[in-house]
Motif scaffolding. Structure first.
Motif, mmCIF file in Angstrom:
data_model
loop_
_atom_site.group_PDB
_atom_site.id
_atom_site.type_symbol
_atom_site.label_atom_id
_atom_site.label_comp_id
_atom_site.label_asym_id
_atom_site.label_seq_id
_atom_site.Cartn_x
_atom_site.Cartn_y
_atom_site.Cartn_z
ATOM 1 N N VAL A 291 34.601 -43.201 -43.430
ATOM 2 C CA VAL A 291 35.502 -42.680 -44.460
ATOM 3 C C VAL A 291 34.979 -43.061 -45.853
ATOM 4 N N VAL A 292 34.503 -44.294 -45.996
ATOM 5 C CA VAL A 292 33.957 -44.737 -47.287
ATOM 6 C C VAL A 292 32.733 -43.909 -47.672
ATOM 7 N N LEU A 293 31.857 -43.620 -46.713
ATOM 8 C CA LEU A 293 30.673 -42.809 -47.013
ATOM 9 C C LEU A 293 31.067 -41.409 -47.477
ATOM 10 N N VAL A 294 32.064 -40.810 -46.839
ATOM 11 C CA VAL A 294 32.528 -39.488 -47.265
ATOM 12 C C VAL A 294 33.086 -39.569 -48.687
ATOM 13 N N VAL B 104 23.810 -36.570 -48.929
ATOM 14 C CA VAL B 104 23.380 -37.448 -47.829
ATOM 15 C C VAL B 104 24.527 -38.383 -47.436
ATOM 16 N N SER B 105 25.187 -39.007 -48.412
ATOM 17 C CA SER B 105 26.282 -39.927 -48.116
ATOM 18 C C SER B 105 27.413 -39.224 -47.365
ATOM 19 N N GLY C 287 28.631 -39.893 -43.395
ATOM 20 C CA GLY C 287 30.011 -40.215 -43.055
ATOM 21 C C GLY C 287 30.606 -39.230 -42.069
ATOM 22 N N GLY C 288 30.362 -37.949 -42.282
ATOM 23 C CA GLY C 288 30.863 -36.928 -41.368
ATOM 24 C C GLY C 288 30.272 -37.062 -39.973
ATOM 25 N N LEU D 162 22.337 -48.369 -39.110
ATOM 26 C CA LEU D 162 21.351 -47.316 -39.339
ATOM 27 C C LEU D 162 21.742 -46.415 -40.506
ATOM 28 N N PHE D 163 22.971 -45.921 -40.489
ATOM 29 C CA PHE D 163 23.396 -44.997 -41.536
ATOM 30 C C PHE D 163 23.632 -45.678 -42.873
ATOM 31 N N VAL D 164 24.128 -46.900 -42.837
ATOM 32 C CA VAL D 164 24.268 -47.626 -44.096
ATOM 33 C C VAL D 164 22.873 -47.862 -44.681
ATOM 34 N N GLY D 165 21.891 -48.128 -43.806
ATOM 35 C CA GLY D 165 20.515 -48.266 -44.273
ATOM 36 C C GLY D 165 20.007 -46.988 -44.909
#
Length: 188
Positions: free
Chosen positions: A111-114, A142-143, A147-148, A164-167
């Motif tokens: 949710v934060v990434l979205v 990309v962010s 998130g999605g 991985l995705f936070v990286g």
């Protein structure tokens, strides 16, 4: 009554960004390094994030509980005490059961990434007259996409996908900051 001018709209975005150039470059480099570390060790990165958040919740809960006692003679005391205890207990549970906490935390991070993607996109369009604004827009996409994807891959994704995705997000955002900083000339 005259309206108060909005500082961000009174100054040209390229002027503001040029003043922040060195800080943006340094922050970008740090984010790239942290992102690469998370990509190399995604499970470890996921656990580090989970444990860090567990500690933050536990400590902030304790601080809230202590602060609640300054409100003893008000109606807020019980509410502050309850909020602090709940926050502290959640933090302690995350520390005691880190693997189980990864699923909940992965959902929160998705949710934060979205939301970060939306905010970065708004910033990119605000900065659009400045050179390099497109890199910010690309980072936003990309962010949001990361998130999605996490939201659709839960709960299986919780073990390594978080790190991985936070990286990937850190590398993307760091690269955008470095490229924006490099595209700005100090004389603008």
């Amino acid at each position: 009554m005259t309206p108060t001018p909005d500082v961000f709209f009174d100054i040209d975005p390229p002027t503001i960004l040029t003043k922040l150039r060195k800080g943006m470059f340094g922050a970008g480099v740090v984010m790239i390094v942290l992102g690469v570390a998370a990509l190399i060790m995604p499970f470890f990165g996921s656990l580090v994030i989970e444990v860090l958040i567990g500690w933050l919740l536990a400590v902030s809960g304790l601080v809230t509980v202590v602060g609640a006692f300054s409100l003893r003679k008000t109606g807020l005391f019980v509410w502050e005490l309850a909020a602090g205890l709940i926050t502290c207990v959640i933090g302690v549970l995350m520390l005691a059961y880190p693997l189980q906490g990864l699923v909940a935390l992965t959902l929160i991070i998705a949710v934060v990434l979205v939301m970060t993607g939306i905010a970065q996109l708004a910033f990119a369009f605000w900065a659009r007259p400045a050179p390099g604004w497109g890199w910010g827009a690309l980072s936003a996409i990309v962010s949001g996409a990361l998130g999605g994807f996490i939201l659709f891959a839960l709960p299986d994704a919780s073990a390594i996908i978080l790190g991985l995705f936070v990286g990937v997000d850190f590398v993307s955002t760091g690269t955008a900051l470095v490229l924006i900083a490099r595209s700005l000339r100090p004389g603008i």
